[in-house]
Design a protein around this motif. Structure first.
Motif, PDB file in Angstrom:
ATOM      1  N   ASN A 197       0.819  -1.200   0.000  1.00  0.00           N
ATOM      2  CA  ASN A 197       0.000   0.000   0.000  1.00  0.00           C
ATOM      3  C   ASN A 197       0.865   1.267   0.000  1.00  0.00           C
ATOM      4  OD1 ASN A 197       0.649   0.859   2.668  1.00  0.00           O
ATOM      5  ND2 ASN A 197      -0.909  -0.495   3.516  1.00  0.00           N
ATOM      6  N   PHE A 198       0.204   2.381  -0.179  1.00  0.00           N
ATOM      7  CA  PHE A 198       0.859   3.677  -0.334  1.00  0.00           C
ATOM      8  C   PHE A 198       1.796   4.000   0.838  1.00  0.00           C
ATOM      9  CE2 PHE A 198       0.614   8.297   0.491  1.00  0.00           C
ATOM     10  CZ  PHE A 198       1.254   8.750  -0.647  1.00  0.00           C
ATOM     11  N   LEU A 199       1.299   3.925   2.057  1.00  0.00           N
ATOM     12  CA  LEU A 199       2.120   4.270   3.226  1.00  0.00           C
ATOM     13  C   LEU A 199       3.244   3.260   3.455  1.00  0.00           C
ATOM     14  CD1 LEU A 199      -0.512   5.609   5.763  1.00  0.00           C
ATOM     15  CD2 LEU A 199       1.218   6.889   4.508  1.00  0.00           C
ATOM     16  N   GLN A 242       9.046   2.088   3.668  1.00  0.00           N
ATOM     17  CA  GLN A 242       9.696   0.781   3.623  1.00  0.00           C
ATOM     18  C   GLN A 242      11.139   0.792   4.120  1.00  0.00           C
ATOM     19  OE1 GLN A 242      10.451  -0.829  -0.392  1.00  0.00           O
ATOM     20  NE2 GLN A 242       9.753   1.147  -1.158  1.00  0.00           N
ATOM     21  N   ASP A 243      11.781   1.959   4.159  1.00  0.00           N
ATOM     22  CA  ASP A 243      13.162   2.063   4.639  1.00  0.00           C
ATOM     23  C   ASP A 243      13.238   2.616   6.057  1.00  0.00           C
ATOM     24  OD1 ASP A 243      14.142   1.390   1.966  1.00  0.00           O
ATOM     25  OD2 ASP A 243      13.432   3.387   1.412  1.00  0.00           O
ATOM     26  N   TRP A 244      12.102   2.910   6.647  1.00  0.00           N
ATOM     27  CA  TRP A 244      12.038   3.615   7.928  1.00  0.00           C
ATOM     28  C   TRP A 244      12.706   2.824   9.050  1.00  0.00           C
ATOM     29  CZ3 TRP A 244      10.605   8.541   8.095  1.00  0.00           C
ATOM     30  CH2 TRP A 244      10.347   9.126   9.325  1.00  0.00           C
ATOM     31  N   SER A 245      12.341   1.564   9.250  1.00  0.00           N
ATOM     32  CA  SER A 245      12.896   0.786  10.368  1.00  0.00           C
ATOM     33  C   SER A 245      14.374   0.470  10.156  1.00  0.00           C
ATOM     34  CB  SER A 245      12.101  -0.499  10.586  1.00  0.00           C
ATOM     35  OG  SER A 245      12.188  -1.332   9.458  1.00  0.00           O
ATOM     36  N   LEU A 283       7.077   7.438  -6.460  1.00  0.00           N
ATOM     37  CA  LEU A 283       5.632   7.302  -6.651  1.00  0.00           C
ATOM     38  C   LEU A 283       5.114   8.335  -7.653  1.00  0.00           C
ATOM     39  CD1 LEU A 283       4.221   6.641  -3.069  1.00  0.00           C
ATOM     40  CD2 LEU A 283       4.195   5.095  -5.020  1.00  0.00           C
ATOM     41  N   VAL A 284       5.549   9.575  -7.528  1.00  0.00           N
ATOM     42  CA  VAL A 284       5.131  10.641  -8.439  1.00  0.00           C
ATOM     43  C   VAL A 284       5.575  10.324  -9.863  1.00  0.00           C
ATOM     44  CG1 VAL A 284       5.493  13.068  -9.033  1.00  0.00           C
ATOM     45  CG2 VAL A 284       5.054  12.428  -6.663  1.00  0.00           C
ATOM     46  N   ASN A 285       6.747   9.715  -9.991  1.00  0.00           N
ATOM     47  CA  ASN A 285       7.320   9.425 -11.307  1.00  0.00           C
ATOM     48  C   ASN A 285       6.554   8.341 -12.074  1.00  0.00           C
ATOM     49  OD1 ASN A 285       9.543  10.076 -13.123  1.00  0.00           O
ATOM     50  ND2 ASN A 285      10.174   7.952 -12.787  1.00  0.00           N
TER      51      ASN A 285
END
Length: 177
Positions: free
Chosen positions: A2-4, A9-12, A32-34
């Motif tokens: 999903n979007f969030l 995905q690299d946060w932890s 995502l914008v690309n």
């Protein structure tokens, strides 16, 4: 995904590394914008902001077209330059002053870009240039210049990089546990 989950995905992997979290959140958002022309038009301001803030101000060149797996870690990102054709696997670490890209060939064309496997740890001031493949579970020592393929489960050091040590599968499994 999903979007969030995609954005974070690299946060932890970058726990305690505020700059790394910010840069990779912005990197994932421009990816995502690309993906869609309408999003590029609506969020062109975001693409410009990313370019000015991350690339020019912070000195970290992670192009929006770069292919990078989840869990990417950026430590001390100054002078980090990665070509948009590079493929980076999951759970890789990039440190300061790393350059990863193609090289100009004698006939004036450019080579393919490097491909990094999963769990690759790239030390500071490393150059990975040309059509090379870095295997899984590889450590590249600080200051190395990689111009040839590096096999799985290896440690590469020096200029030009040479294989210092190749880990056995049993030792690799023990380290992962």
């Amino acid at each position: 995904m999903n979007f969030l989950a995609y954005l974070f995905q690299d946060w932890s992997a970058n726990r305690g590394n505020i700059k790394g979290r910010l840069v990779l959140f912005l990197f994932r958002s421009v990816q995502l914008v690309n993906r869609n022309m309408l999003l590029k038009i609506l969020f062109c301001w975001h693409l410009v902001l990313y370019r000015v803030f991350v690339e020019w101000h912070l000195g970290i060149e992670l192009p929006r077209k770069l292919t990078a797996g989840k869990g990417l870690i950026v430590y001390h990102g100054q002078a980090l330059v990665v070509n948009q054709g590079v493929v980076i696997g999951e759970n890789c670490v990039l440190r300061n002053s790393v350059t990863i890209g193609h090289k100009k060939l004698a006939d004036g064309t450019f080579s393919k870009c490097p491909r990094l496997g999963n769990h690759v740890d790239v030390g500071a001031n490393v150059c990975i240039i040309g059509d090379v493949t870095i295997g899984d579970n590889v450590i590249i020592g600080a200051g190395a210049v990689v111009i040839k393929d590096v096999p799985d489960n290896s440690v590469a050091v020096g200029n030009p990089a040479r294989i210092l040590e190749q880990k056995t599968e049993a030792a690799t499994r023990i380290e992962l546990i």
